[in-house]
Design a protein around this motif. Structure first.
Motif, PDB file in Angstrom:
ATOM      1  N   ALA A 179       0.837  -1.202   0.000  1.00  0.00           N
ATOM      2  CA  ALA A 179       0.000   0.000   0.000  1.00  0.00           C
ATOM      3  C   ALA A 179       0.875   1.258   0.000  1.00  0.00           C
ATOM      4  O   ALA A 179       0.595   2.224  -0.719  1.00  0.00           O
ATOM      5  N   ALA A 180       1.948   1.249   0.770  1.00  0.00           N
ATOM      6  CA  ALA A 180       2.857   2.401   0.797  1.00  0.00           C
ATOM      7  C   ALA A 180       3.539   2.581  -0.549  1.00  0.00           C
ATOM      8  O   ALA A 180       3.741   3.717  -1.013  1.00  0.00           O
ATOM      9  N   ALA A 181       3.896   1.489  -1.211  1.00  0.00           N
ATOM     10  CA  ALA A 181       4.535   1.580  -2.528  1.00  0.00           C
ATOM     11  C   ALA A 181       3.568   2.147  -3.565  1.00  0.00           C
ATOM     12  O   ALA A 181       3.962   2.966  -4.401  1.00  0.00           O
ATOM     13  N   VAL A 182       2.309   1.735  -3.508  1.00  0.00           N
ATOM     14  CA  VAL A 182       1.311   2.260  -4.449  1.00  0.00           C
ATOM     15  C   VAL A 182       1.110   3.752  -4.236  1.00  0.00           C
ATOM     16  O   VAL A 182       1.051   4.530  -5.199  1.00  0.00           O
ATOM     17  N   VAL A 183       1.049   4.170  -2.991  1.00  0.00           N
ATOM     18  CA  VAL A 183       0.897   5.598  -2.695  1.00  0.00           C
ATOM     19  C   VAL A 183       2.118   6.370  -3.179  1.00  0.00           C
ATOM     20  O   VAL A 183       2.002   7.460  -3.747  1.00  0.00           O
ATOM     21  N   ALA A 184       3.310   5.821  -2.989  1.00  0.00           N
ATOM     22  CA  ALA A 184       4.534   6.500  -3.423  1.00  0.00           C
ATOM     23  C   ALA A 184       4.569   6.649  -4.937  1.00  0.00           C
ATOM     24  O   ALA A 184       4.920   7.714  -5.462  1.00  0.00           O
ATOM     25  N   VAL A 185       4.205   5.609  -5.671  1.00  0.00           N
ATOM     26  CA  VAL A 185       4.206   5.679  -7.138  1.00  0.00           C
ATOM     27  C   VAL A 185       3.165   6.682  -7.621  1.00  0.00           C
ATOM     28  O   VAL A 185       3.427   7.483  -8.522  1.00  0.00           O
ATOM     29  N   ALA A 186       1.984   6.675  -7.024  1.00  0.00           N
ATOM     30  CA  ALA A 186       0.944   7.628  -7.418  1.00  0.00           C
ATOM     31  C   ALA A 186       1.399   9.056  -7.148  1.00  0.00           C
ATOM     32  O   ALA A 186       1.169   9.960  -7.973  1.00  0.00           O
ATOM     33  N   THR A 187       2.065   9.283  -6.026  1.00  0.00           N
ATOM     34  CA  THR A 187       2.566  10.616  -5.704  1.00  0.00           C
ATOM     35  C   THR A 187       3.617  11.058  -6.710  1.00  0.00           C
ATOM     36  O   THR A 187       3.614  12.206  -7.168  1.00  0.00           O
ATOM     37  N   LEU A 188       4.526  10.170  -7.088  1.00  0.00           N
ATOM     38  CA  LEU A 188       5.556  10.512  -8.068  1.00  0.00           C
ATOM     39  C   LEU A 188       4.951  10.807  -9.432  1.00  0.00           C
ATOM     40  O   LEU A 188       5.390  11.727 -10.133  1.00  0.00           O
ATOM     41  N   LEU A 189       3.944  10.046  -9.829  1.00  0.00           N
ATOM     42  CA  LEU A 189       3.295  10.300 -11.119  1.00  0.00           C
ATOM     43  C   LEU A 189       2.575  11.638 -11.119  1.00  0.00           C
ATOM     44  O   LEU A 189       2.637  12.384 -12.110  1.00  0.00           O
ATOM     45  N   LEU A 190       1.905  11.961 -10.038  1.00  0.00           N
ATOM     46  CA  LEU A 190       1.222  13.255  -9.957  1.00  0.00           C
ATOM     47  C   LEU A 190       2.228  14.400  -9.960  1.00  0.00           C
ATOM     48  O   LEU A 190       2.004  15.435 -10.593  1.00  0.00           O
ATOM     49  N   ALA A 191       3.334  14.230  -9.277  1.00  0.00           N
ATOM     50  CA  ALA A 191       4.352  15.288  -9.233  1.00  0.00           C
ATOM     51  C   ALA A 191       5.007  15.469 -10.602  1.00  0.00           C
ATOM     52  O   ALA A 191       5.332  16.587 -10.997  1.00  0.00           O
ATOM     53  N   ALA A 192       5.197  14.383 -11.341  1.00  0.00           N
ATOM     54  CA  ALA A 192       5.824  14.475 -12.655  1.00  0.00           C
ATOM     55  C   ALA A 192       4.914  15.182 -13.651  1.00  0.00           C
ATOM     56  O   ALA A 192       5.394  15.857 -14.566  1.00  0.00           O
ATOM     57  N   ASN A 193       3.611  15.055 -13.487  1.00  0.00           N
ATOM     58  CA  ASN A 193       2.662  15.666 -14.416  1.00  0.00           C
ATOM     59  C   ASN A 193       2.214  17.054 -13.977  1.00  0.00           C
ATOM     60  O   ASN A 193       1.382  17.662 -14.634  1.00  0.00           O
ATOM     61  N   ALA A 194       2.746  17.568 -12.887  1.00  0.00           N
ATOM     62  CA  ALA A 194       2.311  18.854 -12.361  1.00  0.00           C
ATOM     63  C   ALA A 194       3.213  19.988 -12.842  1.00  0.00           C
ATOM     64  O   ALA A 194       3.499  20.915 -12.107  1.00  0.00           O
TER      65      ALA A 194
END
Length: 50
Positions: free
Chosen positions: A16-31
């Motif tokens: 669950a922590a890994a999924v949250v980390a990947v989602a956060t990185l993807l959102l930051a990359a697209n921001a």
């Protein structure tokens, strides 16, 4: 006293922590900054045609 957690529970929390980390990185990359409606042209180069 702290109780021992089950191995499956620890793996579930880790995944669950890994999924949250990947989602956060993807959102930051697209921001990034928004694109302009009319992009400005860069400096024009002039070629010598002699």
């Amino acid at each position: 006293m702290l109780e021992r957690t089950r191995t499956a529970e620890r793996y579930a929390r880790g995944i669950a922590a890994a999924v949250v980390a990947v989602a956060t990185l993807l959102l930051a990359a697209n921001a990034g900054p928004a694109r302009a409606d009319h992009p400005q042209q860069g400096p024009q180069t002039i070629t010598d045609t002699r």
